[in-house]
Scaffold this motif. Structure first.
Motif, PDB file in Angstrom:
ATOM      1  N   GLU A 636     -29.554  14.231  -6.397  1.00 16.24           N
ATOM      2  CA  GLU A 636     -28.562  15.209  -5.944  1.00 16.24           C
ATOM      3  C   GLU A 636     -27.150  14.737  -6.268  1.00 16.24           C
ATOM      4  N   PRO A 637     -26.265  15.649  -6.743  1.00 11.71           N
ATOM      5  CA  PRO A 637     -24.860  15.260  -6.901  1.00 11.71           C
ATOM      6  C   PRO A 637     -24.313  14.797  -5.546  1.00 11.71           C
ATOM      7  N   ARG A 638     -23.408  13.849  -5.573  1.00  8.00           N
ATOM      8  CA  ARG A 638     -22.954  13.280  -4.296  1.00  8.00           C
ATOM      9  C   ARG A 638     -21.545  12.717  -4.452  1.00  8.00           C
ATOM     10  N   THR A 639     -20.771  12.837  -3.361  1.00  6.05           N
ATOM     11  CA  THR A 639     -19.426  12.252  -3.372  1.00  6.05           C
ATOM     12  C   THR A 639     -19.420  10.946  -2.586  1.00  6.05           C
ATOM     13  N   SER A 640     -18.898   9.912  -3.213  1.00  8.81           N
ATOM     14  CA  SER A 640     -18.721   8.603  -2.558  1.00  8.81           C
ATOM     15  C   SER A 640     -17.328   8.540  -1.972  1.00  8.81           C
ATOM     16  N   ASN A 641     -17.187   7.882  -0.851  1.00 10.47           N
ATOM     17  CA  ASN A 641     -15.853   7.607  -0.325  1.00 10.47           C
ATOM     18  C   ASN A 641     -15.655   6.101  -0.321  1.00 10.47           C
ATOM     19  N   ILE A 642     -14.789   5.641  -1.214  1.00 12.36           N
ATOM     20  CA  ILE A 642     -14.606   4.194  -1.355  1.00 12.36           C
ATOM     21  C   ILE A 642     -13.322   3.767  -0.670  1.00 12.36           C
ATOM     22  N   ASN A 643     -13.455   2.693   0.067  1.00 10.41           N
ATOM     23  CA  ASN A 643     -12.306   2.083   0.713  1.00 10.41           C
ATOM     24  C   ASN A 643     -12.067   0.741   0.009  1.00 10.41           C
ATOM     25  N   PHE A 644     -10.873   0.572  -0.502  1.00 11.56           N
ATOM     26  CA  PHE A 644     -10.595  -0.648  -1.284  1.00 11.56           C
ATOM     27  C   PHE A 644     -10.155  -1.834  -0.409  1.00 11.56           C
ATOM     28  N   ALA A 645     -10.525  -1.787   0.865  1.00 15.13           N
ATOM     29  CA  ALA A 645     -10.084  -2.833   1.805  1.00 15.13           C
ATOM     30  C   ALA A 645     -10.509  -4.243   1.376  1.00 15.13           C
ATOM     31  N   PHE A 646     -11.504  -4.337   0.495  1.00 15.05           N
ATOM     32  CA  PHE A 646     -11.960  -5.663   0.051  1.00 15.05           C
ATOM     33  C   PHE A 646     -10.952  -6.351  -0.871  1.00 15.05           C
ATOM     34  N   LEU A 647      -9.970  -5.594  -1.395  1.00 11.47           N
ATOM     35  CA  LEU A 647      -8.981  -6.214  -2.293  1.00 11.47           C
ATOM     36  C   LEU A 647      -8.026  -7.109  -1.501  1.00 11.47           C
ATOM     37  N   GLU A 648      -7.432  -8.047  -2.224  1.00 12.72           N
ATOM     38  CA  GLU A 648      -6.526  -8.972  -1.547  1.00 12.72           C
ATOM     39  C   GLU A 648      -5.246  -8.250  -1.130  1.00 12.72           C
ATOM     40  N   LYS A 649      -4.863  -8.488   0.125  1.00 10.05           N
ATOM     41  CA  LYS A 649      -3.668  -7.851   0.678  1.00 10.05           C
ATOM     42  C   LYS A 649      -2.435  -8.227  -0.142  1.00 10.05           C
ATOM     43  N   GLY A 650      -1.591  -7.252  -0.389  1.00 10.20           N
ATOM     44  CA  GLY A 650      -0.323  -7.541  -1.064  1.00 10.20           C
ATOM     45  C   GLY A 650      -0.406  -7.523  -2.583  1.00 10.20           C
ATOM     46  N   LYS A 651      -1.614  -7.454  -3.131  1.00 12.78           N
ATOM     47  CA  LYS A 651      -1.750  -7.453  -4.597  1.00 12.78           C
ATOM     48  C   LYS A 651      -1.913  -6.020  -5.107  1.00 12.78           C
ATOM     49  N   LYS A 652      -1.436  -5.811  -6.320  1.00 14.04           N
ATOM     50  CA  LYS A 652      -1.552  -4.472  -6.915  1.00 14.04           C
ATOM     51  C   LYS A 652      -2.503  -4.528  -8.106  1.00 14.04           C
ATOM     52  N   TYR A 653      -3.285  -3.491  -8.234  1.00  9.93           N
ATOM     53  CA  TYR A 653      -4.319  -3.481  -9.268  1.00  9.93           C
ATOM     54  C   TYR A 653      -4.310  -2.144 -10.021  1.00  9.93           C
ATOM     55  N   THR A 654      -4.767  -2.191 -11.266  1.00 12.48           N
ATOM     56  CA  THR A 654      -5.008  -0.959 -12.013  1.00 12.48           C
ATOM     57  C   THR A 654      -6.514  -0.708 -12.029  1.00 12.48           C
ATOM     58  N   ALA A 655      -6.892   0.442 -11.483  1.00 16.05           N
ATOM     59  CA  ALA A 655      -8.318   0.794 -11.472  1.00 16.05           C
ATOM     60  C   ALA A 655      -8.580   1.782 -12.597  1.00 16.05           C
ATOM     61  N   THR A 656      -9.534   1.438 -13.477  1.00 20.18           N
ATOM     62  CA  THR A 656      -9.948   2.371 -14.524  1.00 20.18           C
ATOM     63  C   THR A 656     -11.298   2.945 -14.104  1.00 20.18           C
ATOM     64  N   ILE A 657     -11.328   4.250 -13.942  1.00 19.48           N
ATOM     65  CA  ILE A 657     -12.513   4.908 -13.372  1.00 19.48           C
ATOM     66  C   ILE A 657     -13.285   5.621 -14.482  1.00 19.48           C
ATOM     67  N   TYR A 658     -14.507   5.194 -14.693  1.00 19.12           N
ATOM     68  CA  TYR A 658     -15.397   5.786 -15.698  1.00 19.12           C
ATOM     69  C   TYR A 658     -16.388   6.642 -14.921  1.00 19.12           C
ATOM     70  N   ALA A 659     -16.196   7.952 -14.968  1.00 22.59           N
ATOM     71  CA  ALA A 659     -16.978   8.827 -14.082  1.00 22.59           C
ATOM     72  C   ALA A 659     -17.738   9.877 -14.876  1.00 22.59           C
ATOM     73  N   ASP A 660     -18.700  10.506 -14.211  1.00 20.77           N
ATOM     74  CA  ASP A 660     -19.392  11.627 -14.840  1.00 20.77           C
ATOM     75  C   ASP A 660     -18.393  12.751 -15.081  1.00 20.77           C
ATOM     76  N   GLY A 661     -18.477  13.398 -16.218  1.00 22.35           N
ATOM     77  CA  GLY A 661     -17.612  14.529 -16.505  1.00 22.35           C
ATOM     78  C   GLY A 661     -18.060  15.742 -15.704  1.00 22.35           C
ATOM     79  N   LYS A 662     -17.221  16.739 -15.719  1.00 20.80           N
ATOM     80  CA  LYS A 662     -17.569  18.002 -15.062  1.00 20.80           C
ATOM     81  C   LYS A 662     -18.872  18.496 -15.704  1.00 20.80           C
ATOM     82  N   ASP A 663     -19.789  18.948 -14.889  1.00 19.22           N
ATOM     83  CA  ASP A 663     -21.086  19.458 -15.380  1.00 19.22           C
ATOM     84  C   ASP A 663     -21.986  18.386 -15.990  1.00 19.22           C
ATOM     85  N   ALA A 664     -21.644  17.139 -15.807  1.00 16.31           N
ATOM     86  CA  ALA A 664     -22.563  16.092 -16.292  1.00 16.31           C
ATOM     87  C   ALA A 664     -23.859  16.167 -15.487  1.00 16.31           C
ATOM     88  N   ASN A 665     -24.940  15.797 -16.149  1.00 16.09           N
ATOM     89  CA  ASN A 665     -26.257  15.845 -15.509  1.00 16.09           C
ATOM     90  C   ASN A 665     -27.187  15.014 -16.382  1.00 16.09           C
TER      91      ASN A 665
END
Ligand code: NOJ
Ligand code: CA
Length: 705
Positions: A636-665
């Motif tokens: 089933e298609p599903r939405t994840s809710n991610i909390n980035f709390a595991f990252l080190e406090k005070g640091k900044k990061y670039t997240a590159t997200i590789y995701a399913d495209g619209k209508d991917a299946n």
């Protein structure tokens, strides 16, 4: 009795009587109770947070040709309790350091009439129970043959099970999800074809077995430290919901040859009301002995490519010529044979992979089909199939080694035994020395087909000893081993970290043999991976195999984003990028994730998990501040809710997200993906949709100041 008094000193051991004792886990969440029943049968039960997990279950072993089995008529002659807490560092792993903390109860039993002694040792961890049988040195029990181990796991109800059929020869099955009571009716359907398979019961299943109770408890049954013993399956009494151990026999039906002093592997029960904790459990590793290899500097996690998917998908062949209906090594002359035009392991093609590996930062190149014998390698009782040292005329071992070396790439050896272990053991020293002489330090071995010598199954004691022999002998040569079709792992990589991979499950190859269920990869972490890493060989980008292999109508049931996620969700220190260079070149922005992803980790956080539905994990690369996140999704298609709390406090990061495209299946639109970048800190949150059979992968790279 002295020891009984001694136990009272520990507040976590509640002493009752010699015949009934309780053991608590260090965190107090588990209680294991050992009871000696009226007829002297040992038994145990397990509770978690005041809920029964395992009802009173019998323990013991039935012996062959012995006046009396080790089942009943026991008295308790000693009990010993201890507590243990240490932290150790694996050579490679999901985490940098592992806490091994448990309370232990060892019960020494003496059998009336035979005056024989066994010890049952229980270790209760914060995440579950391990126990084993020990056979101390004594004059009345020296050599014996096990007819059957009679260890019970009495269930509390008709749980949901994620199972594959019991089989003495293979684990290469899709998982079936059903109630325990439905296993019998579904077992025929669950048996898909394999080149070697031996079923034993319509209610037989394999471990590691994942279960879920109606009130939300997750239970995992498996074994740890399977050494010099036969592999354990489980058989269900589906009237009473009792699993009982079912060992793998040899030709005579014997299930174990024991010489005291000795002991069984650990039987394990991992339990939680949070599925993520099952995945994070390190109990199986903790029940194995510490590392026995002194200098481990040569053991290195690695990403690799290879001449492999070409043959699996039918585009090219392992064999060099079509001229020989049969091959006899040393007699058949390959030097004069007309080459076919499909042999994959030819110098030019291998160089192409070496170039690709070097250009993209892969450490290794696996080449299968490099050695004489593939024209005629399975399907017969053929003892001498390969010698593991004689290349085909178009594979220049030395030249290719030099070429790879000049580009900073290591060649990975392939030893297919085609089940002839007698032949492999005969050649093993020469084969390993040949590897060392030619710069190889890792081998993928394989055991396709029925085991030779006849009468052995892939999982009986003789074969367990063979796999172990191959690992230990490889360690002498400083060789890393990745064994396919061998027994499923039981945490032995703690003791021998040169065992960097195993297959022992349905890997990517089955996507070319008809396909696997799209939720298969959400189950592997809960089942097969409990015992150790898997060489799953992910990274397929072209899902329609007929595009390059016209006769192959199989489709890969996955999306590109799902394939990327596997590098994170299916933990392994050995990860293949299994598809062809030309397919990666077509999708360079998606391929970037495979290039970037780490293979060794200092931290792992399981963020979301439900067997058969989804697994989301964030892992921190060893030696730097970069994180990689993977999510695989079921039907089933599903939405994840991610909390980035595991990252080190005070640091900044670039997240590159590789995701399913619209209508991917996974079925209708597997190649649709998107790549986007966002800035994140430890307060960021993200909602991310995954398609059916899809997922996502995220690299989280610390910003340079
Ligand atoms: C089965 C293995 O799983 C696969 O990876 C390999 O290519 C073939 N055997 C041939 O050895
Ligand atoms: Ca296989």
């Amino acid at each position: 009795m002295k020891h009984l008094l001694h136990t009272a000193l520990f507040y976590f051991f509640v002493l009752q009587s010699a015949n009934s004792q309780q053991l608590k886990s260090p965190n107090g969440k588990f209680i294991m109770e050992f009871t000696l029943q009226k007829d002297g049968t040992p038994s145990y039960s397990l509770n978690y947070k005041n809920k029964t997990v395992i009802k009173p279950s019998k323990l013991g072993l039935e012996l062959k040709d012995d006046k009396k089995s080790l089942l009943n008529d026991f008295t308790v002659i000693d009990t010993k309790t201890t507590t243990f807490d240490e932290t150790w560092k694996p050579v490679w792993g999901e985490v940098e350091s592992i806490r091994n903390q448990y309370n232990e109860l060892a019960v020494t039993l003496n059998q009336k009439g035979t005056d024989r002694q066994i010890i049952i040792r229980f270790r209760l961890f914060n995440d579950g129970l391990g126990f084993r049988y020990e056979f101390p040195a004594q004059k009345n029990l020296v050599y014996f043959v096990i007819k059957e181990e009679r260890t019970q796991f009495v269930m509390t109800g008709d749980h949901t099970a994620f199972w594959i059929p019991g089989d003495y020869d293979t684990q290469e099955y899709d998982y079936t999800t059903s109630k325990l009571s439905e296993i019998r009716g579904l077992s025929e359907k669950a048996k898909t074809d394999n080149l070697s398979q031996t079923f034993f019961s319509p209610t037989g299943v394999q471990t590691s077995l994942m279960l879920k109770t109606a009130d939300g408890l997750y239970i995992n049954l498996h074994e740890a430290a399977l050494i010099n013993y036969s592999c354990m399956h489980l058989n269900l009494d589906d009237k009473n919901m009792i699993f009982e151990s079912w060992l793998t026999p040899d030709e005579k039906g014997d299930k174990g040859y024991i010489q005291a002093p000795s002991h069984s592997p650990w039987r394990t029960v991992i339990v939680s009301d949070d599925a993520r904790e099952i995945l994070a459990s390190k109990m199986t590793l903790n029940l194995n002995d510490p590392c026995k290899i002194e200098d481990t500097s040569w053991i290195k996690p690695i990403k690799y490519v290879g001449v492999w998917w070409e043959m699996i998908s039918g585009k090219s062949t392992w064999s060099y010529t079509d001229e020989f209906p049969s091959v006899q090594l040393g007699v058949t002359d390959f030097s004069k044979a007309k080459p076919n035009s499909t042999h994959g392991a030819n110098n030019a093609n291998v160089k192409k992979y070496i170039d690709f590996a070097a250009a993209n930062g892969f450490g290794g190149v696996l080449v299968e089909g490099w050695n004489e014998g593939w024209e005629d390698w399975f399907g017969h009782y053929k003892d001498y199939v390969f010698d593991f040292v004689t290349p085909y005329p178009d594979f220049d071992v030395k030249g290719l080694h030099e070429y790879a070396k000049s580009k900073g790439v290591k060649m990975i050896m392939h030893h297919e035994t085609s089940g002839s272990v007698r032949n492999y053991e005969r050649h093993m020293d020469k084969a390993y020395q040949f590897m060392k002489d030619n710069g190889y330090d890792a081998v993928k071995s394989g055991y396709v087909g029925s085991i030779i010598a006849n009468g052995n199954n892939h999982y009986n004691q003789f074969m367990i000893n063979h796999y172990q022999y191959a690992i230990e002998k490889a360690a002498e040569y400083k060789i890393m081993v990745n064994a396919h079709e061998a027994v499923r792992p039981t945490g032995i990589c703690r003791t021998y970290p040169n065992l960097i991979g195993n297959e022992a499950a349905r890997g990517t190859e089955y996507q070319a043999f008809g396909g696997s269920k799209p939720n298969h990869v959400t189950l592997l972490p809960f089942t097969r991976l409990i015992g150790g890493p898997m060489d799953y060989t992910p990274g397929i980008f072209e899902m329609d195999l007929s595009k390059f292999s016209p006769n192959n109508k199989s489709r890969v049931n996955s999306t590109i984003a799902n394939q990327l996620a596997l590098y994170v969700t299916l933990y392994s220190p050995l990860q293949m990028a299994a598809d062809f260079p030309e397919h990666y070149n077509k999708f360079p922005d998606a391929f970037q994730f495979i290039k970037d992803v780490a293979v060794d980790w200092s931290e792992s956080n399981y963020l979301e998990a439900e067997p058969g539905q989804y697994v989301t994990v964030a892992r921190k690369a060893k030696g730097n501040n970069n994180w990689f996140i993977g999510n695989v999704n079921g039907y089933e298609p599903r939405t994840s809710n991610i909390n980035f709390a595991f990252l080190e406090k005070g640091k900044k990061y670039t997240a590159t997200i590789y995701a399913d495209g619209k209508d991917a299946n996974y079925k209708t639109n597997p190649q649709a993906y998107t790549v986007r970048k966002i800035q994140v800190t430890n307060t960021s949150k993200l909602s991310q949709l995954s398609a059916a059979g899809g997922g996502y992968a995220i690299s989280v790279i610390e910003n340079k100041k």
